[in-house]
Design an enzyme around this catalytic site. Structure first.
Site: not given
Length: 254
Positions: A152, A57-58, A156, A37
């Site tokens: 968002y 940080d993905v 997604k 995370d």
């Protein structure tokens, strides 16, 4: 209960909500877990669950090989990746700016893509040949869009199709690497808690959209993730598992 004894897993976005519940559930089922995370609160979650933690940080694609190496080198394999980290933008098509769009897409789709790529490379090196399970977390907002969060919802939605592309690619290559999507509905997480501060009564209104008339608990989504990560569903790949209290099954007029 799925048997994950000896399996090695990475769970992103582990500091709270579904990610934290997933770390706990996979550990409970016997897996070795590396939680990641950007929030250092993930360290406390992992300490409590007796899991490893790495700050990540993905959206930083350059970090992914090292994260995967950290998990696989310690245990000699990688079996499970849960791409859970995600953020909301809270801006409509007329309000969103370029930076917010790029950041949301960076975390919500660029991160899972880079995670899948790095995980597949590691899973191909597993003793006995290519094997593993990837679980990507989408949202019911990918199926029924929110007018006030274009980034968002669309990101997604991209997660859903990313999953199918990865699943079919691995199958066609002859890898025993499955990739599936879990689609949570409104769930009792920090995201909703924060939104409730700005919009009093939001949680009750959102809960009412489910025929079960309540919010989901993160542990309920974690249970679905654990199933898809296990060897109990070897013929499931490219699939979508709804954990939404029936919200996507009812006509909005009823």
């Amino acid at each position: 209960m799925p048997d994950l004894a000896g399996k090695v897993a990475i769970v992103t976005g582990c500091a709270s909500g579904i990610g934290a519940a997933t770390v706990r559930r996979l550990r409970q089922d016997g897996a070795h877990v590396l939680g990641t995370d950007i929030d250092e609160g993930g360290a406390a979650v992992c300490h409590e669950a007796r899991a490893d933690f790495a700050r990540q940080d993905v959206a930083d694609m350059a970090l992914w090989p090292a994260i995967v190496e950290q998990a696989s080198a310690r245990h000699g394999r990688l079996d499970i990746l849960v791409n859970n980290a995600g953020i909301v933008a809270g801006a409509s098509i007329e309000d969103i700016d370029d930076d917010l769009w790029d950041r949301t897409y960076g975390v919500n789709i660029k991160g899972p893509m880079a995670g899948c790529r790095a995980a597949i490379a590691a899973m191909k090196r597993n003793p006995g040949g290519a094997s593993g399970a990837i679980v990507n977390i989408a949202s019911t907002s990918a199926m029924a869009a929110l007018p006030g969060d274009v980034a968002y919802c669309s990101s997604k939605g991209a997660v859903r199709v990313l999953t199918k592309s990865v699943a079919v690619h691995c199958a066609k290559q002859g890898y025993a690497i499955r990739c599936n999507t879990v689609i949570p509905g409104a769930t009792e997480t920090g995201i909703l808690d924060n939104a409730e501060k700005d919009i009093p009564g939001l949680k009750a209104a959102v809960a009412a959209t489910s025929p079960l008339n309540r919010l989901g608990d993160p542990s309920e989504t974690a249970a679905a993730i654990a199933f898809l990560a296990s060897d109990d569903c070897p013929f499931m790949t490219g699939a979508e598992m709804l954990v939404d209290g029936g919200a996507m099954s009812i006509h909005p007029g009823f």
